[in-house]
Design a protein around this motif. Structure first.
Motif, PDB file in Angstrom:
ATOM      1  N   VAL A  60      19.322   7.474  -3.425  1.00 36.94           N
ATOM      2  CA  VAL A  60      17.958   6.948  -3.469  1.00 36.94           C
ATOM      3  C   VAL A  60      17.513   6.908  -4.924  1.00 36.94           C
ATOM      4  O   VAL A  60      18.090   7.578  -5.780  1.00 36.94           O
ATOM      5  CB  VAL A  60      16.971   7.816  -2.649  1.00 36.94           C
ATOM      6  CG1 VAL A  60      17.375   7.875  -1.190  1.00 36.94           C
ATOM      7  CG2 VAL A  60      16.834   9.206  -3.237  1.00 36.94           C
ATOM      8  N   SER A  61      16.481   6.135  -5.176  1.00 33.44           N
ATOM      9  CA  SER A  61      15.870   6.112  -6.505  1.00 33.44           C
ATOM     10  C   SER A  61      14.364   6.277  -6.339  1.00 33.44           C
ATOM     11  O   SER A  61      13.814   6.058  -5.252  1.00 33.44           O
ATOM     12  CB  SER A  61      16.201   4.806  -7.239  1.00 33.44           C
ATOM     13  OG  SER A  61      15.696   3.704  -6.510  1.00 33.44           O
ATOM     14  N   LEU A  62      13.733   6.661  -7.420  1.00 32.76           N
ATOM     15  CA  LEU A  62      12.285   6.853  -7.416  1.00 32.76           C
ATOM     16  C   LEU A  62      11.600   5.497  -7.487  1.00 32.76           C
ATOM     17  O   LEU A  62      12.010   4.623  -8.256  1.00 32.76           O
ATOM     18  CB  LEU A  62      11.885   7.716  -8.610  1.00 32.76           C
ATOM     19  CG  LEU A  62      10.476   8.285  -8.588  1.00 32.76           C
ATOM     20  CD1 LEU A  62      10.293   9.239  -7.409  1.00 32.76           C
ATOM     21  CD2 LEU A  62      10.197   9.021  -9.888  1.00 32.76           C
ATOM     22  N   ASP A  63      10.575   5.306  -6.682  1.00 32.44           N
ATOM     23  CA  ASP A  63       9.851   4.037  -6.614  1.00 32.44           C
ATOM     24  C   ASP A  63       8.373   4.280  -6.917  1.00 32.44           C
ATOM     25  O   ASP A  63       7.750   5.131  -6.283  1.00 32.44           O
ATOM     26  CB  ASP A  63      10.017   3.442  -5.211  1.00 32.44           C
ATOM     27  CG  ASP A  63       9.325   2.117  -5.059  1.00 32.44           C
ATOM     28  OD1 ASP A  63       8.101   2.115  -4.796  1.00 32.44           O
ATOM     29  OD2 ASP A  63      10.003   1.082  -5.192  1.00 32.44           O
ATOM     30  N   PRO A  64       7.787   3.541  -7.872  1.00 30.59           N
ATOM     31  CA  PRO A  64       6.386   3.786  -8.236  1.00 30.59           C
ATOM     32  C   PRO A  64       5.392   3.476  -7.117  1.00 30.59           C
ATOM     33  O   PRO A  64       4.379   4.164  -6.990  1.00 30.59           O
ATOM     34  CB  PRO A  64       6.160   2.882  -9.448  1.00 30.59           C
ATOM     35  CG  PRO A  64       7.299   1.934  -9.488  1.00 30.59           C
ATOM     36  CD  PRO A  64       8.418   2.535  -8.710  1.00 30.59           C
ATOM     37  N   THR A  65       5.674   2.484  -6.288  1.00 23.46           N
ATOM     38  CA  THR A  65       4.768   2.165  -5.175  1.00 23.46           C
ATOM     39  C   THR A  65       4.747   3.311  -4.169  1.00 23.46           C
ATOM     40  O   THR A  65       3.679   3.721  -3.696  1.00 23.46           O
ATOM     41  CB  THR A  65       5.189   0.857  -4.481  1.00 23.46           C
ATOM     42  OG1 THR A  65       5.116  -0.208  -5.431  1.00 23.46           O
ATOM     43  CG2 THR A  65       4.297   0.536  -3.291  1.00 23.46           C
ATOM     44  N   LEU A  66       5.928   3.828  -3.855  1.00 27.08           N
ATOM     45  CA  LEU A  66       6.005   4.942  -2.903  1.00 27.08           C
ATOM     46  C   LEU A  66       5.406   6.216  -3.494  1.00 27.08           C
ATOM     47  O   LEU A  66       4.796   7.008  -2.778  1.00 27.08           O
ATOM     48  CB  LEU A  66       7.450   5.177  -2.479  1.00 27.08           C
ATOM     49  CG  LEU A  66       8.158   4.007  -1.790  1.00 27.08           C
ATOM     50  CD1 LEU A  66       9.580   4.397  -1.405  1.00 27.08           C
ATOM     51  CD2 LEU A  66       7.384   3.520  -0.591  1.00 27.08           C
ATOM     52  N   THR A 139      16.607   3.914   0.635  1.00 24.08           N
ATOM     53  CA  THR A 139      17.155   3.687  -0.713  1.00 24.08           C
ATOM     54  C   THR A 139      16.191   4.100  -1.811  1.00 24.08           C
ATOM     55  O   THR A 139      16.555   4.138  -2.974  1.00 24.08           O
ATOM     56  CB  THR A 139      17.501   2.196  -0.921  1.00 24.08           C
ATOM     57  OG1 THR A 139      16.308   1.418  -0.709  1.00 24.08           O
ATOM     58  CG2 THR A 139      18.596   1.751   0.031  1.00 24.08           C
ATOM     59  N   ARG A 140      14.947   4.407  -1.447  1.00 19.61           N
ATOM     60  CA  ARG A 140      13.964   4.750  -2.471  1.00 19.61           C
ATOM     61  C   ARG A 140      12.959   5.745  -1.907  1.00 19.61           C
ATOM     62  O   ARG A 140      12.730   5.799  -0.701  1.00 19.61           O
ATOM     63  CB  ARG A 140      13.278   3.504  -3.018  1.00 19.61           C
ATOM     64  CG  ARG A 140      12.716   2.615  -1.983  1.00 19.61           C
ATOM     65  CD  ARG A 140      12.533   1.174  -2.450  1.00 19.61           C
ATOM     66  NE  ARG A 140      11.948   0.437  -1.343  1.00 19.61           N
ATOM     67  CZ  ARG A 140      10.739  -0.070  -1.326  1.00 19.61           C
ATOM     68  NH1 ARG A 140       9.960   0.011  -2.378  1.00 19.61           N
ATOM     69  NH2 ARG A 140      10.290  -0.688  -0.271  1.00 19.61           N
ATOM     70  N   ILE A 141      12.373   6.509  -2.825  1.00 13.15           N
ATOM     71  CA  ILE A 141      11.410   7.532  -2.425  1.00 13.15           C
ATOM     72  C   ILE A 141      10.237   7.575  -3.396  1.00 13.15           C
ATOM     73  O   ILE A 141      10.326   7.080  -4.513  1.00 13.15           O
ATOM     74  CB  ILE A 141      12.047   8.943  -2.360  1.00 13.15           C
ATOM     75  CG1 ILE A 141      12.473   9.425  -3.763  1.00 13.15           C
ATOM     76  CG2 ILE A 141      13.200   8.988  -1.374  1.00 13.15           C
ATOM     77  CD1 ILE A 141      12.785  10.911  -3.859  1.00 13.15           C
ATOM     78  N   GLY A 142       9.183   8.208  -2.939  1.00 13.15           N
ATOM     79  CA  GLY A 142       8.061   8.588  -3.786  1.00 13.15           C
ATOM     80  C   GLY A 142       7.689  10.003  -3.393  1.00 13.15           C
ATOM     81  O   GLY A 142       7.699  10.341  -2.207  1.00 13.15           O
TER      82      GLY A 142
END
Length: 189
Positions: A60-66, A139-142
């Protein structure tokens, strides 16, 4: 003087109406401990990726929206002193507002953890939260933390997980045309 039962109930209810949640002075040790708590997004990604890799799942990668979505939820819980998926609005409405694919999104909440590692350890021990951590489509998290020393837990955590953003498609209705010479219309032609 003897009061009728309905009058007693009315008086008791009136005493509850408008009362606010009591706030107490936080313990100085708790305040000091809470001051040192911070969320470490890079550590969160590392922890989750190691956990997922051990199960044959992608990173996963860090997502600014999440992350913004998670921060809003943590802030709402800290203000309300409530560990709830709906205190900041229903999860479904927050997912829709962020433009996420609701089928591949999830939210883990936690409170009272004093490190990113503690929060993940707690989520791994909870069946529902643990399942969210290993959703194959993610695939992405916040991740976010809000602090309020005048609440029962002090530290309020939110992790939002999601798959890739699905492109929004506009459905074209096409021109409005008569159907078979009748006055009935159908879409497209």
């Amino acid at each position: 003087m003897k009061l009728a039962l309905p009058a007693v109930i009315a008086l008791l209810l009136a005493g509850c109406a408008g009362t606010q949640r009591e706030t107490t002075q936080p313990n100085p040790r708790t305040v000091q401990r809470l001051a040192s708590v911070s969320v470490d997004p890079a550590e969160a990604v590392r922890i989750l990726n190691a956990h997922r890799a051990g199960r044959g799942l992608g990173p996963v990668s860090l997502d600014p929206t999440l992350t913004a979505m998670a921060q809003s939820q943590s802030d709402a819980m800290a203000r309300a002193d409530s560990l709830s998926h709906s205190v900041g609005g229903s999860f479904g409405s927050r997912v829709h507002a962020a433009g996420l694919d609701a089928g591949y999104s999830a939210e883990n909440l936690g409170a009272g953890y004093f490190s990113t590692q503690e929060a993940f350890d707690g989520w791994k021990k909870s069946t529902g939260h643990a399942a969210n951590l290993v959703m194959p489509q993610v695939t992405r998290i916040g991740i976010a933390l809000a602090k309020n020393p005048q609440t029962r837990y002090g530290a309020w955590w939110t992790l939002v997980l999601a798959g890739e953003a699905a492109p929004r498609r506009e459905l074209s209705t096409g021109p409005l045309a008569p159907a078979g010479g009748r006055t009935t219309f159908r879409w497209g032609s």
